[in-house]
Each structure stands twice: as structure tokens, then as C-alpha cells.
Design a protein around this motif. Structure first.
Motif, short mmCIF file in Angstrom:
data_model
loop_
_atom_site.label_atom_id
_atom_site.label_comp_id
_atom_site.label_asym_id
_atom_site.label_seq_id
_atom_site.Cartn_x
_atom_site.Cartn_y
_atom_site.Cartn_z
N MET A 202 -7.68 2.41 1.85
CA MET A 202 -7.79 0.98 2.15
C MET A 202 -7.79 0.78 3.66
SD MET A 202 -5.08 -0.51 -0.70
CE MET A 202 -5.48 -2.24 -0.40
N LYS A 203 -8.42 -0.31 4.11
CA LYS A 203 -8.40 -0.69 5.52
C LYS A 203 -8.09 -2.18 5.61
CE LYS A 203 -11.72 2.69 7.33
NZ LYS A 203 -13.01 2.86 8.06
N GLU A 204 -7.24 -2.53 6.57
CA GLU A 204 -6.90 -3.92 6.80
C GLU A 204 -6.91 -4.19 8.30
OE1 GLU A 204 -6.14 -6.47 4.69
OE2 GLU A 204 -6.52 -5.26 2.88
N ALA A 287 -8.01 -6.60 20.73
CA ALA A 287 -7.55 -7.89 20.22
C ALA A 287 -6.94 -7.79 18.83
CB ALA A 287 -8.72 -8.88 20.20
N HIS A 288 -7.13 -6.67 18.15
CA HIS A 288 -6.58 -6.52 16.81
C HIS A 288 -6.29 -5.05 16.52
CE1 HIS A 288 -10.98 -6.08 16.31
NE2 HIS A 288 -10.64 -5.15 15.42
N THR A 289 -5.68 -4.81 15.38
CA THR A 289 -5.33 -3.45 14.96
C THR A 289 -5.87 -3.21 13.57
OG1 THR A 289 -3.31 -3.44 16.28
CG2 THR A 289 -3.45 -1.84 14.49
N GLU A 290 -6.51 -2.06 13.40
CA GLU A 290 -6.97 -1.65 12.07
C GLU A 290 -5.94 -0.70 11.47
OE1 GLU A 290 -11.24 -0.46 10.79
OE2 GLU A 290 -10.17 1.44 11.10
N VAL A 291 -5.43 -1.07 10.30
CA VAL A 291 -4.48 -0.22 9.59
C VAL A 291 -5.25 0.50 8.48
CG1 VAL A 291 -2.40 -0.12 8.19
CG2 VAL A 291 -2.55 -1.74 10.08
N GLN A 292 -5.25 1.82 8.56
CA GLN A 292 -5.92 2.65 7.55
C GLN A 292 -4.86 3.27 6.65
OE1 GLN A 292 -8.14 5.46 9.90
NE2 GLN A 292 -9.61 3.95 10.60
N LEU A 293 -5.01 3.03 5.35
CA LEU A 293 -4.07 3.56 4.37
C LEU A 293 -4.73 4.65 3.55
CD1 LEU A 293 -1.47 3.39 2.48
CD2 LEU A 293 -2.83 1.81 1.11
N GLU A 294 -4.07 5.79 3.45
CA GLU A 294 -4.48 6.84 2.52
C GLU A 294 -3.29 7.13 1.63
OE1 GLU A 294 -6.80 10.81 3.32
OE2 GLU A 294 -4.65 11.27 3.36
N CYS A 295 -3.45 6.88 0.35
CA CYS A 295 -2.37 7.09 -0.63
C CYS A 295 -2.85 8.18 -1.59
CB CYS A 295 -2.08 5.79 -1.36
SG CYS A 295 -0.55 5.82 -2.30
N LYS A 296 -2.35 9.37 -1.39
CA LYS A 296 -2.85 10.54 -2.10
C LYS A 296 -1.85 10.99 -3.16
CE LYS A 296 -4.44 15.27 -1.13
NZ LYS A 296 -4.58 16.29 -0.06
N LYS A 311 -1.90 -4.21 -1.42
CA LYS A 311 -2.67 -5.38 -0.96
C LYS A 311 -1.82 -6.65 -0.96
CE LYS A 311 -6.91 -8.03 -1.87
NZ LYS A 311 -7.35 -7.95 -0.47
N LYS A 312 -1.14 -6.90 -2.10
CA LYS A 312 -0.41 -8.16 -2.25
C LYS A 312 0.99 -8.12 -1.65
CE LYS A 312 -3.61 -10.14 -4.90
NZ LYS A 312 -4.34 -11.37 -4.50
N GLN A 313 1.75 -7.07 -1.96
CA GLN A 313 3.16 -7.03 -1.57
C GLN A 313 3.39 -6.51 -0.16
OE1 GLN A 313 4.10 -5.35 -5.82
NE2 GLN A 313 6.01 -6.02 -4.93
N TYR A 314 2.46 -5.71 0.32
CA TYR A 314 2.58 -5.23 1.70
C TYR A 314 1.69 -6.05 2.64
CZ TYR A 314 5.21 -0.90 0.68
OH TYR A 314 6.16 0.02 0.34
N PHE A 315 0.38 -5.83 2.56
CA PHE A 315 -0.51 -6.36 3.59
C PHE A 315 -0.55 -7.88 3.65
CE2 PHE A 315 -2.89 -2.16 2.89
CZ PHE A 315 -2.12 -1.52 3.85
N GLU A 316 -0.64 -8.55 2.51
CA GLU A 316 -0.71 -10.02 2.54
C GLU A 316 0.60 -10.62 3.03
OE1 GLU A 316 -2.16 -11.76 -1.05
OE2 GLU A 316 -4.09 -10.70 -0.96
#
Length: 330
Positions: A202-204, A287-296, A311-316
Motif C-alpha cells: 500500500m502507498k499513502e 511538501a509531503h511524505t509518501e508512506v510505503q507499506l509492505e505487509c508480508k 487503511k481505516k484504523q491506521y492511515f485514515e
């Protein structure tokens, strides 16, 4: 209710590999539409052919209308796919150096037709350059068919990993697939308890510096603010992690301030002692930060719930926290 070890073998809980779908008997289905669009683009865009007339390549996937899915029933896989595709192509005439472009239409790629029988129509925009159109209608169409075969092969192997869950007696054997041999168990990503697993990527984008986001994941007070629950946060190598009233637990495996966090991570309803490896990469982009998630190492049966958790409980929730006054972040 039958006694343990008696009755219809379809319902013997002891034979379940991960506590669900006894003997793979129940109907399960996964939507492959989004995955398919990405895979088709990956396989088709950039395909190139070259001949005496010149060189052509597929420049883009301009339309991908349709759907795809895979269903499991009684230990077998059933595939459905139906696509109306349009590709853009461009080419250069060898002698003159003229550049031309056009389209490739594939109106009915479906399980009802063999790839060799699938219609492929090549057109070119007005003007000269029919030699390139002929090149695309021959060698180009051949390359496109090869890519379509690769897509179907990936759909029936790569996408379906873990859909047919092994029973206790069958662990270590190849899962069955209709009209196709699925990937062998060695290609499954096994972590901890030997169950079929998947990797989530995922990327946010957050309008916040990387150091602030790093602190949100490693500071107890900030974790409790976005999670809205008491937490155990020992942000050092080997330190414990517990969040969401114990629904999530694990430990910190690696910490590189403002750059990377690696976790040994699990949800409470996963099989006992089974952990995923979570890597969070913080990419500072001014101006921003990209958070890359790898959940293996996520159990296949928990893929959707794990994705929604992040997505819901962390990033949002982190995004909401970042919108609060600055003193709430101190």
C-alpha cells in the motif's frame, strides 16, 4: 451434531488448515478485476516488434472494460473473465523515419474463446504508414496474443495462491485448479505457522514531514491518540507493541528514524504464533511524505480485513490526527 471424528467428512473441523472452509467445500470468490487491469497493463504496454518496415510498440492500455473473478468450490477453481480492450500503438518507419500511431482493439477476451481465436483488430490514424499497420497486424498481433496467454496463466496461478486451502492430510500437495495446475506450495510465502499467505502493498501520501509521521508510529501518546485505545509502545529493537485493546500485537524489529520501521506484527484472530513482517518506509518528498507499506505473511483468509485495518484504523486516523492543532502533536 455428530461426535468428533464422525459424520459427514465435509464438516470435520479437525481437518481445517486454518479454521475456515472445511475441506475447501464451501463456495469462495475473489474479485480479480482490479488485479487484472494492472497485470494486463504490465504485460502489454511496452511490447515491441521490429521488421524491415520499421519498429512499433504498444504505448498504452487506453481502455479495459470488463471484469474477472475466481471462485473456489469443492476444492476446484473456476475462472470467469470478459474484457473489451483497446491498446494504443506507435511506430517509426525505418527508411523515412516517419512516425505513426494507431489502436489495437480486442473486443472479446473471455473464457468462451481460446486466445488464438480471440479477435484482434489493428487500425492506424489517417495518413501513410500502412507498412507499420501490416507489421502490427502480423508480428504485433502475435506478441499481443502471447501477452494475453501470460495474463491468463498469471490469473490461474499468481492471483489464486491460497484460494484452495490445504487440508491436514493434503498439506504439502499441489492445490487443484480447473483446466490448469496451480502454483506449487513452494511458491507460497510461508511465515511462522505453515499456512498460505499473501503480501499486501500500500502507498499513502501525507502532507506532513517524514519525521513527524515516524514519531506518530513510535511515540506512545501519539499512537494512543490516533488509535483511541491504550497502547504498549516500546520503540526499540525487540521492544513490544500492543494496540487496539490487544487486537494487534508484535514487536519492533528495526527502526531507522524518519526512514523505516520494521515490525513483527499480528492480529489476535490469526492462527496462534503466526506473525507477518511489516515494513513502513517514509519517503520525504518536500511538501509531503509518501508512506510505503509492505505487509508480508498475511494469512490469505485475512487479506481483506488486514488491508482495511491499515487503511481505516491506521492511515485514515493518522490523517485526522495530523489535521488537529499542532499542540496536540506535542
Amino acid at each position: 451434531m455428530a461426535r468428533w471424528g464422525q459424520g459427514d467428512p465435509r464438516w470435520i473441523v479437525e481437518r481445517r488448515a486454518d479454521g475456515t472452509n472445511v475441506n475447501n467445500w464451501h463456495w469462495t470468490e475473489r474479485d480479480a478485476t482490479g488485479w487484472s487491469k494492472g497485470k494486463l497493463e504490465e504485460l502489454l504496454v511496452g511490447l515491441a516488434v521490429e521488421g524491415e518496415a520499421g519498429r512499433c510498440e504498444i504505448s498504452g492500455l487506453e481502455r479495459a472494460e470488463g471484469e474477472a473473478s475466481c471462485s473456489g468450490r469443492r476444492g476446484r477453481l473456476i475462472f470467469f473473465y470478459e474484457w473489451n480492450l483497446r491498446l494504443g500503438w506507435r511506430g517509426t518507419v525505418k527508411e523515412s523515419g516517419e512516425k505513426h500511431k494507431g489502436s489495437v482493439e480486442i473486443p472479446n477476451l473471455s473464457e468462451e474463446n481460446e486466445v488464438d481465436d480471440t479477435e484482434i483488430n489493428v487500425s492506424k490514424k489517417k495518413g501513410e504508414g500502412d507498412v507499420l499497420k501490416d507489421l502490427m497486424r502480423t508480428e504485433g498481433a502475435t506478441k499481443v496474443r502471447e501477452a494475453l496467454r501470460d495474463y491468463l496463466k498469471a490469473l490461474k496461478t499468481e492471483f489464486t495462491l491460497g484460494m484452495i486451502l490445504p487440508t491436514k492430510a493434503a498439506t504439502g500437495q499441489e492445490p487443484a485448479a480447473e483446466h490448469n495446475n496451480s502454483a506449487s506450495p513452494q511458491s507460497l510465502d510461508m511465515v511462522g505457522v505453515k499456512i498460505p499467505t499473501v503480501k499486501i502493498l500500500m502507498k499513502e501520501i501525507f502532507h506532513s514531514p517524514a519525521d513527524k509521521l515516524y514519531r506518530i508510529f513510535t511515540t506512545k501518546d501519539l499512537v494512543q491518540k490516533f488509535s483511541k485505545c491504550p497502547a504498549v509502545i516500546e520503540a526499540e529493537k525487540g521492544g513490544k507493541l500492543q494496540m487496539f485493546d490487544g487486537c494487534v500485537s508484535g514487536e519492533y524489529a528495526e527502526l531507522v528514524p524518519s526512514q523505516r520501521i520494521v515490525l513483527k506484527w499480528r492480529c489476535r484472530n490469526w492462527p496462534d504464533e503466526h506473525y507477518a513482517t511489516v515494513a513502513l518506509h517514509f519517503k520525504d518528498m518536500a511538501a509531503h511524505t509518501e508512506v510505503q507499506l509492505e505487509c508480508k505473511g498475511v494469512p490469505v483468509s485475512n487479506e481483506d480485513s488486514t488491508r482495511q485495518c491499515w487503511k481505516k484504523q491506521y492511515f485514515e486516523e493518522i490523517r485526522i490526527l495530523l489535521q488537529q492543532p499542532q499542540d496536540s502533536m506535542e
